[in-house]
Scaffold this motif. Structure first.
Motif, PDB file in Angstrom:
ATOM      1  N   LYS A   1       2.694 -18.031 -19.538  1.00  0.00           N
ATOM      2  CA  LYS A   1       1.977 -19.021 -18.833  1.00  0.00           C
ATOM      3  C   LYS A   1       0.499 -18.895 -18.920  1.00  0.00           C
ATOM      4  N   PRO A   2       0.280 -19.334 -20.232  1.00  0.00           N
ATOM      5  CA  PRO A   2      -1.022 -18.946 -20.692  1.00  0.00           C
ATOM      6  C   PRO A   2      -1.773 -19.578 -19.922  1.00  0.00           C
ATOM      7  N   GLY A   3      -3.428 -19.099 -19.546  1.00  0.00           N
ATOM      8  CA  GLY A   3      -4.127 -19.878 -18.733  1.00  0.00           C
ATOM      9  C   GLY A   3      -3.922 -19.692 -16.949  1.00  0.00           C
ATOM     10  N   LYS A   4      -2.851 -18.980 -16.755  1.00  0.00           N
ATOM     11  CA  LYS A   4      -2.575 -18.751 -15.298  1.00  0.00           C
ATOM     12  C   LYS A   4      -2.795 -17.231 -14.867  1.00  0.00           C
ATOM     13  N   VAL A   5      -3.782 -17.029 -13.886  1.00  0.00           N
ATOM     14  CA  VAL A   5      -4.138 -15.821 -13.417  1.00  0.00           C
ATOM     15  C   VAL A   5      -3.779 -15.580 -11.899  1.00  0.00           C
ATOM     16  N   ARG A   6      -2.784 -14.515 -11.762  1.00  0.00           N
ATOM     17  CA  ARG A   6      -2.590 -14.198 -10.344  1.00  0.00           C
ATOM     18  C   ARG A   6      -3.241 -13.090  -9.615  1.00  0.00           C
ATOM     19  N   ARG A   7      -3.494 -13.145  -8.571  1.00  0.00           N
ATOM     20  CA  ARG A   7      -4.014 -12.002  -7.721  1.00  0.00           C
ATOM     21  C   ARG A   7      -2.939 -11.182  -7.138  1.00  0.00           C
ATOM     22  N   VAL A   8      -3.046 -10.007  -7.602  1.00  0.00           N
ATOM     23  CA  VAL A   8      -1.568  -8.944  -7.146  1.00  0.00           C
ATOM     24  C   VAL A   8      -2.427  -7.956  -6.198  1.00  0.00           C
ATOM     25  N   LEU A   9      -1.841  -7.681  -4.971  1.00  0.00           N
ATOM     26  CA  LEU A   9      -2.254  -6.561  -4.191  1.00  0.00           C
ATOM     27  C   LEU A   9      -1.414  -5.353  -4.156  1.00  0.00           C
ATOM     28  N   ASN A  10      -1.946  -4.218  -4.077  1.00  0.00           N
ATOM     29  CA  ASN A  10      -1.289  -3.090  -4.272  1.00  0.00           C
ATOM     30  C   ASN A  10      -1.143  -2.335  -2.710  1.00  0.00           C
ATOM     31  N   ALA A  11      -0.224  -2.834  -2.117  1.00  0.00           N
ATOM     32  CA  ALA A  11       0.390  -2.309  -0.650  1.00  0.00           C
ATOM     33  C   ALA A  11       0.745  -0.680  -0.787  1.00  0.00           C
ATOM     34  N   SER A  12       0.851  -0.251  -1.889  1.00  0.00           N
ATOM     35  CA  SER A  12       1.331   1.207  -1.815  1.00  0.00           C
ATOM     36  C   SER A  12       0.170   2.048  -2.412  1.00  0.00           C
ATOM     37  N   SER A  13      -0.975   1.777  -2.310  1.00  0.00           N
ATOM     38  CA  SER A  13      -1.942   2.595  -2.913  1.00  0.00           C
ATOM     39  C   SER A  13      -2.333   3.557  -1.883  1.00  0.00           C
ATOM     40  N   ILE A  14      -2.368   4.801  -2.052  1.00  0.00           N
ATOM     41  CA  ILE A  14      -2.299   5.962  -1.342  1.00  0.00           C
ATOM     42  C   ILE A  14      -3.701   6.398  -1.260  1.00  0.00           C
ATOM     43  N   TYR A  15      -4.179   6.563   0.110  1.00  0.00           N
ATOM     44  CA  TYR A  15      -5.434   7.495   0.601  1.00  0.00           C
ATOM     45  C   TYR A  15      -5.106   8.273   1.783  1.00  0.00           C
ATOM     46  N   LYS A  16      -5.527   9.447   1.403  1.00  0.00           N
ATOM     47  CA  LYS A  16      -5.478  10.515   2.340  1.00  0.00           C
ATOM     48  C   LYS A  16      -3.682  10.684   2.641  1.00  0.00           C
ATOM     49  N   GLY A  17      -3.048  10.690   1.474  1.00  0.00           N
ATOM     50  CA  GLY A  17      -1.637  10.912   1.582  1.00  0.00           C
ATOM     51  C   GLY A  17      -0.589   9.782   2.246  1.00  0.00           C
ATOM     52  N   VAL A  18      -1.538   8.390   2.808  1.00  0.00           N
ATOM     53  CA  VAL A  18      -0.708   7.710   3.276  1.00  0.00           C
ATOM     54  C   VAL A  18      -0.887   6.317   2.640  1.00  0.00           C
ATOM     55  N   SER A  19      -0.113   5.056   2.621  1.00  0.00           N
ATOM     56  CA  SER A  19      -0.489   4.008   2.292  1.00  0.00           C
ATOM     57  C   SER A  19       0.126   2.919   3.206  1.00  0.00           C
ATOM     58  N   LEU A  20      -0.184   1.573   3.164  1.00  0.00           N
ATOM     59  CA  LEU A  20       0.324   0.450   3.959  1.00  0.00           C
ATOM     60  C   LEU A  20       1.703   0.528   3.938  1.00  0.00           C
ATOM     61  N   ASN A  21       2.241   0.588   2.807  1.00  0.00           N
ATOM     62  CA  ASN A  21       3.873   0.688   2.616  1.00  0.00           C
ATOM     63  C   ASN A  21       4.373   1.750   3.498  1.00  0.00           C
ATOM     64  N   SER A  22       3.736   2.980   3.065  1.00  0.00           N
ATOM     65  CA  SER A  22       4.452   4.254   3.818  1.00  0.00           C
ATOM     66  C   SER A  22       4.577   3.904   5.561  1.00  0.00           C
ATOM     67  N   ASN A  23       3.671   3.171   6.028  1.00  0.00           N
ATOM     68  CA  ASN A  23       3.663   2.918   7.645  1.00  0.00           C
ATOM     69  C   ASN A  23       4.614   1.958   7.974  1.00  0.00           C
ATOM     70  N   LEU A  24       5.359   1.190   7.112  1.00  0.00           N
ATOM     71  CA  LEU A  24       5.956  -0.108   7.602  1.00  0.00           C
ATOM     72  C   LEU A  24       7.513   0.055   7.267  1.00  0.00           C
ATOM     73  N   LEU A  25       8.307  -0.488   8.189  1.00  0.00           N
ATOM     74  CA  LEU A  25       9.827  -0.571   7.991  1.00  0.00           C
ATOM     75  C   LEU A  25      10.134  -1.543   7.033  1.00  0.00           C
ATOM     76  N   THR A  26      11.140  -1.330   6.366  1.00  0.00           N
ATOM     77  CA  THR A  26      11.819  -2.271   5.532  1.00  0.00           C
ATOM     78  C   THR A  26      12.322  -3.482   6.302  1.00  0.00           C
ATOM     79  N   GLY A  27      13.028  -2.987   7.149  1.00  0.00           N
ATOM     80  CA  GLY A  27      13.945  -4.077   7.909  1.00  0.00           C
ATOM     81  C   GLY A  27      15.308  -4.235   7.513  1.00  0.00           C
ATOM     82  N   PRO A  28      16.177  -4.825   8.155  1.00  0.00           N
ATOM     83  CA  PRO A  28      17.493  -5.120   8.065  1.00  0.00           C
ATOM     84  C   PRO A  28      17.639  -6.177   6.536  1.00  0.00           C
ATOM     85  N   ASP A  29      18.417  -5.986   5.783  1.00  0.00           N
ATOM     86  CA  ASP A  29      18.634  -6.782   4.589  1.00  0.00           C
ATOM     87  C   ASP A  29      19.196  -8.185   5.384  1.00  0.00           C
TER      88      ASP A  29
END
Length: 515
Positions: free
Chosen positions: A391-419
């Motif tokens: 997809k030439p010319g297209k740029v997406r902005r991607v967030l890193n919710a798994s980025s770790i700071y002081k041993g924790v991340s946003l995702n490490s504090n969230l439940l996945t929830g039922p499938d």
């Protein structure tokens, strides 16, 4: 134009030699290779047979996972297989800083460019230590930024009163996924091999590796004496810090399992696990904890609200006792790095700004003033641009919710929830029942679901304002990359169908069976 001229043209335009996109070869994420018969090397087919290409790409490939940066380190790995164990020299040492002393296991790894100290050890030596910098860790498959700081320590052999070796300005990092050291295994190898019987490794309360000593202190990892026992038995490895073992042991117990000593990213494991899950689709049973699924459903049911505009607002699926420190300073450093990268590519910078402007116009994000706010109760998400060669010319902005700071991340504090997704096996089987099948897509599905106002401060990110100064933006919708977003989006979709059952009686059943 012959291949040599094409290569020079690509070099003049600063194009990647692998995919011919405007980025460095070392940064290329494409897995494509040359399609010329018998080649399959990492270069574009149009550059095949270029006379100067091989030496260039070989040099750049060598640097691919070791970027030229002072704060970059590569860590080697040790693998245990079923019938053999490979040992990197590891031994107990004494570490001191001022009046404080601790004992820890040290791995002598000449494959690491830098010496790394684990923060849990550093805090015992200096309780007020703050990780106020970042370091880039490069391994074989991944590259990641982690919080760090500098520290000077003294080390010496285990239980020795004085620590004669001073390590100046070594890097302290938050954590690593190193296998625990097994001193009992090392001692058993030494006991059954006579030349090594004088080697005895002390057992410490914690078997975690506390420090990796790299080649920046070569005098401490280079052996002054080695003892050879017999073939396929580790050698005795003496350094100024004491004796350890190095090499392969083919006499390991047959119950040994495959392990990789060092990695900071489990993405490969997750990919393999997902592949195996797909392979067993329709016959495997769900082993996820029912208690966490019940907790997630409780949050969904209590926090879901239908807004006047027809959209739904849902709270984030927090784990009990969630606690996130304010990581704004780390987000600021990541923003500075991103802006430097975009300065080198004005076209990408413009398209990246357009993604911000578009989300502002659609109300997906809002600008907030955090200059006078309390420092708690918020989280800043790192972000970066992603391109697709298809997809030439297209740029997406991607967030890193798994980025770790002081041993924790946003995702490490969230439940996945039922499938809540319908089993794919049933969908595929029903797909073949009739002559015509209809497939639909919900545009920007996650962005159609609002986040509860009290949770929105945890979805912040930094970007520049019109003056070029850092500004804070905040998501008002569910984000792509958060652990709970798929469950929340599916729940909102089902709730929408349920609330409109009077108008569309068949909609609720269709939603449950086919999404």
């Amino acid at each position: 134009m012959n291949p040599k001229d094409r290569l020079q043209h690509a070099r003049d335009l600063q194009l990647c030699f692998n995919c011919l996109s405007p980025h460095k070869f070392a940064d290329c994420q494409s897995t494509q290779t040359c399609r010329t018969d018998g080649c399959s090397k990492k270069h574009h087919t149009l550059l095949h047979n270029s006379s100067t290409y091989n030496s260039t790409t070989q040099r750049e490939t060598a640097n691919r996972n070791s970027r030229q940066h002072d704060d970059t380190t590569n860590c080697s790995t040790s693998i245990s297989r079923r019938k053999s164990t490979r040992h990197i020299p590891t031994l107990p040492i004494t570490i001191s800083h001022g009046k404080h002393r601790v004992h820890a296991y040290a791995m002598l790894d000449c494959g690491s460019k830098l010496t790394l100290l684990k923060s849990s050890i550093a805090l015992q030596l200096k309780p007020d230590l703050q990780l106020d910098d970042t370091i880039q860790l490069n391994q074989a498959l991944t590259s990641s930024d982690t919080a760090s700081t500098k520290m000077t320590i003294a080390i010496g052999p285990y239980n020795q009163q004085k620590q004669p070796f001073q390590l100046n300005d070594i890097d302290v990092i938050m954590d690593w996924n190193l296998s625990q050291f097994n001193p009992e295994l090392v001692n058993s190898i030494c006991q059954r091999n006579e030349p090594l019987q004088h080697i005895r490794i002390a057992t410490l309360p914690s078997k975690e590796i506390g420090i990796i000593i790299g080649c920046d202190f070569a005098e401490l990892v280079t052996p002054s004496e080695v003892i050879h026992s017999k073939q396929n038995v580790p050698i005795g490895w003496k350094t100024p810090l004491g004796w350890s073992l190095c090499g392969r042991d083919n006499a390991a117990t047959p119950n040994d399992i495959n392990t990789i000593n060092f990695t900071t990213d489990d993405s490969l494991f997750r990919h393999v696990a997902e592949w195996m899950k797909m392979d067993a689709e329709g016959i495997s049973t769900d082993q996820r904890s029912l208690s966490t699924d019940k907790e997630a459903l409780r949050i969904l049911e209590s926090s879901t609200t239908r807004l006047p505009n027809g959209h739904y607002e849902v709270g984030m699926l927090w784990k009990r006792g969630q606690q996130l420190p304010n990581n704004r300073w780390l987000a600021k450093k990541q923003l500075d790095s991103l802006l430097q990268r975009l300065k080198r590519n004005t076209e990408m910078a413009q398209k990246y700004q357009e993604t911000i402007d578009t989300d502002l116009q659609k109300g997906f994000i809002v600008k907030v003033d955090d200059s006078h706010e309390d420092s708690t109760g918020k989280w800043y998400l790192p972000h970066h641009p992603v391109t697709n060669i298809n997809k030439p010319g297209k740029v997406r902005r991607v967030l890193n919710a798994s980025s770790i700071y002081k041993g924790v991340s946003l995702n490490s504090n969230l439940l996945t929830g039922p499938d809540l997704l319908t089993n794919l096996t049933g969908i595929v089987m029903r797909f073949r029942e009739d002559q015509i099948a209809i497939s639909t897509d919900i545009e920007a599905m996650f962005m159609q679901v609002f986040v509860s106002p009290e949770d929105q401060p945890y979805l912040r990110f930094l970007w520049k304002d019109n003056t070029g100064q850092p500004a804070t933006f905040q998501y008002t919708r569910q984000i792509f990359g958060a652990t709970d977003s798929p469950c929340v989006a599916c729940y909102a979709t089902r709730q929408c169908a349920k609330d409109n059952a009077d108008k569309y009686p068949a909609l609720e059943q269709i939603t449950k069976r086919n999404i």
